[in-house]
Structure formats: C-alpha cells, structure tokens
Design a protein around this motif. Structure first.
Motif, PDB file in Angstrom:
ATOM      1  N   ALA A  15       0.843  -1.206   0.000  1.00  0.00           N
ATOM      2  CA  ALA A  15       0.000   0.000   0.000  1.00  0.00           C
ATOM      3  C   ALA A  15       0.876   1.253   0.000  1.00  0.00           C
ATOM      4  N   TYR A  16       1.950   1.215   0.754  1.00  0.00           N
ATOM      5  CA  TYR A  16       2.888   2.339   0.846  1.00  0.00           C
ATOM      6  C   TYR A  16       3.403   2.714  -0.544  1.00  0.00           C
ATOM      7  N   VAL A  17       3.834   1.707  -1.301  1.00  0.00           N
ATOM      8  CA  VAL A  17       4.373   1.947  -2.649  1.00  0.00           C
ATOM      9  C   VAL A  17       3.270   2.380  -3.609  1.00  0.00           C
ATOM     10  N   MET A  18       2.131   1.714  -3.552  1.00  0.00           N
ATOM     11  CA  MET A  18       1.043   2.026  -4.487  1.00  0.00           C
ATOM     12  C   MET A  18       0.456   3.408  -4.223  1.00  0.00           C
ATOM     13  N   PHE A  19       0.302   3.768  -2.961  1.00  0.00           N
ATOM     14  CA  PHE A  19      -0.196   5.109  -2.621  1.00  0.00           C
ATOM     15  C   PHE A  19       0.803   6.167  -3.090  1.00  0.00           C
ATOM     16  N   ALA A  20       2.087   5.888  -2.912  1.00  0.00           N
ATOM     17  CA  ALA A  20       3.127   6.841  -3.307  1.00  0.00           C
ATOM     18  C   ALA A  20       3.138   7.029  -4.827  1.00  0.00           C
ATOM     19  N   GLU A  21       3.031   5.930  -5.561  1.00  0.00           N
ATOM     20  CA  GLU A  21       3.142   5.986  -7.013  1.00  0.00           C
ATOM     21  C   GLU A  21       1.856   6.447  -7.692  1.00  0.00           C
ATOM     22  N   ASN A  22       0.711   6.004  -7.180  1.00  0.00           N
ATOM     23  CA  ASN A  22      -0.567   6.272  -7.854  1.00  0.00           C
ATOM     24  C   ASN A  22      -1.462   7.283  -7.152  1.00  0.00           C
ATOM     25  N   GLY A  23      -1.170   7.561  -5.899  1.00  0.00           N
ATOM     26  CA  GLY A  23      -2.027   8.461  -5.126  1.00  0.00           C
ATOM     27  C   GLY A  23      -3.123   7.691  -4.413  1.00  0.00           C
ATOM     28  N   PHE A  24      -3.727   8.311  -3.430  1.00  0.00           N
ATOM     29  CA  PHE A  24      -4.791   7.667  -2.655  1.00  0.00           C
ATOM     30  C   PHE A  24      -6.041   7.412  -3.498  1.00  0.00           C
ATOM     31  N   GLU A  25      -6.401   8.406  -4.301  1.00  0.00           N
ATOM     32  CA  GLU A  25      -7.643   8.322  -5.077  1.00  0.00           C
ATOM     33  C   GLU A  25      -7.622   7.169  -6.074  1.00  0.00           C
ATOM     34  N   LYS A  26      -6.470   6.945  -6.697  1.00  0.00           N
ATOM     35  CA  LYS A  26      -6.385   5.963  -7.778  1.00  0.00           C
ATOM     36  C   LYS A  26      -5.972   4.567  -7.303  1.00  0.00           C
ATOM     37  N   THR A  27      -5.884   4.406  -5.981  1.00  0.00           N
ATOM     38  CA  THR A  27      -5.504   3.104  -5.430  1.00  0.00           C
ATOM     39  C   THR A  27      -6.640   2.574  -4.564  1.00  0.00           C
ATOM     40  N   SER A  28      -7.139   1.423  -4.902  1.00  0.00           N
ATOM     41  CA  SER A  28      -8.239   0.825  -4.144  1.00  0.00           C
ATOM     42  C   SER A  28      -7.735  -0.335  -3.289  1.00  0.00           C
ATOM     43  N   LEU A  29      -8.549  -0.720  -2.307  1.00  0.00           N
ATOM     44  CA  LEU A  29      -8.195  -1.877  -1.490  1.00  0.00           C
ATOM     45  C   LEU A  29      -8.136  -3.138  -2.348  1.00  0.00           C
ATOM     46  N   ALA A  30      -9.008  -3.213  -3.361  1.00  0.00           N
ATOM     47  CA  ALA A  30      -9.013  -4.376  -4.254  1.00  0.00           C
ATOM     48  C   ALA A  30      -7.684  -4.484  -4.992  1.00  0.00           C
ATOM     49  N   MET A  31      -7.149  -3.340  -5.443  1.00  0.00           N
ATOM     50  CA  MET A  31      -5.859  -3.335  -6.144  1.00  0.00           C
ATOM     51  C   MET A  31      -4.742  -3.787  -5.213  1.00  0.00           C
ATOM     52  N   ILE A  32      -4.788  -3.303  -3.976  1.00  0.00           N
ATOM     53  CA  ILE A  32      -3.766  -3.677  -2.984  1.00  0.00           C
ATOM     54  C   ILE A  32      -3.856  -5.168  -2.681  1.00  0.00           C
ATOM     55  N   ALA A  33      -5.089  -5.661  -2.482  1.00  0.00           N
ATOM     56  CA  ALA A  33      -5.296  -7.080  -2.180  1.00  0.00           C
ATOM     57  C   ALA A  33      -4.743  -7.959  -3.299  1.00  0.00           C
TER      58      ALA A  33
END
Length: 200
Positions: A15-33
């Motif tokens: 989540a840390y990497v995905m939030f950093a790279e894509n932002g909070f709005e464009k990152t969903s829990l489904a994507m992280i899972a």
C-alpha cells in the motif's frame, strides 16, 4: 512471524508503494489485495476501510519523522556537537536514497490535508515538532558553548530545518546534487556564524 503478521506487513509495504506511485484516489483496497495475493474480502480482516489503512501509514510516518530528528542529548558534547549535527542530515539523505517513496507518499498526505482538517492539524503539529527539535538542538549547542546565545539562534535552527526538509524534496525530483556537501555547508554556516555572532 506468523502468517497473519506477514500478510499485515505485506499489505502495509505494498500500500505504501502504491499510494506513493498512484495516489490515494487511484488506489483501491481491491488493487492492494491483488498485489498482496489475497482476496478483497480478506483484506478487510486487517483494515476495515482504505481510510483506516491511510491513517495507519500516516501514523507510522509521523513516528518515523519524529524519530529521525530525535537526538540523544546524553551523547552530545562540545567536541562532537558538529559531527552529530552532520550525521543527522547524512542519515536523512541515506534514508531517502534507500526509500524513494517516502517524500512521494508524504506529499499525498499534504494534498489530503488540504481537504481534511484532521490531517491538516496533524501535519501542523508535526511541522511544529520538527522545527522545535532543531531549535532545541541549537539551544543545547549554546549550553555546550559551541554556539553564542543570540536573538538569531531560532532563525538559524529554522534554516537548518528547511534545508534538511528541502533536500528530500529535491532528491524526489531526481536532481543529482551533492546533498551531503549542501548539508555540511548549512551546518558550517550555523556553527561558524554562531561563534562570530555578537549578543544584541
């Protein structure tokens, strides 16, 4: 470490990497899972919402920033004061080299604070604590006799804090500057200038 703990840490890391790279709005829990390798329902065992996950990571960053500028005053002396001050900046530069996501995700929280009063308040508290840490360090330098006690001591501390913070911002853009030399010049200007200041 058990499987649940391993999965928990993996969720945080991804989540840390995905939030950093894509932002909070464009990152969903489904994507992280999906990246973690678990189902979306399974991630709710660890975090009830994306907001809860965002808040958890913020708390971790908050603690890390406070830890990074924490100084063991028992270890400081007039002989090693400058060296320890240099190490403070060098440690930050090395950490930024190892973690290119830190400033990216922190900037996401700055954007979030523009519309969320809770994050805005916490960021103001963190910034105040950050500046206060540098003021405390230089005031201790005064007690050790390394610096003169002048009306400018707080401004010098704030200048160091700004240089420290902005080195990270410049590293984020990919500018290849000699950051260790920049930090050394900033520290030298405070130490040498502090010796030459006259009380007013």
């Amino acid at each position: 470490m058990g499987n649940k703990e391993q999965t928990f840490r993996k969720i945080i890391e991804i989540a840390y990497v995905m939030f950093a790279e894509n932002g909070f709005e464009k990152t969903s829990l489904a994507m992280i899972a999906t990246e973690v390798g678990i189902s979306k329902p399974a991630i709710y065992y660890y975090f009830q919402s994306k907001d809860q996950l965002i808040a958890f990571i913020f708390d971790e960053l908050y603690k890390e920033i406070q830890h990074d500028v924490a100084v063991d005053y028992k270890e400081l002396s007039s002989a090693n004061f400058k060296e320890e001050l240099l190490k403070l900046g060098y440690k930050s530069i090395e950490a930024q080299d190892k973690d290119p996501y830190f400033n990216k995700i922190f900037n996401q929280y700055v954007l979030l604070a523009a519309r969320d009063e809770n994050y805005k308040r916490q960021l103001v508290e963190l910034e105040t604590s950050f500046l206060t840490s540098f003021v405390a360090i230089l005031r201790y330098g005064v007690q050790l006799g390394v610096l003169e006690d002048t009306p400018h001591i707080e401004a010098k501390a704030q200048m160091l804090a700004l240089v420290y913070d902005n080195i990270g911002n410049f590293m984020l853009t990919g500018n290849q500057l000699n950051y260790r030399a920049i930090w050394k010049e900033a520290v030298n200007s405070v130490i040498q200038g502090g010796k030459n200041d006259k009380k007013k």
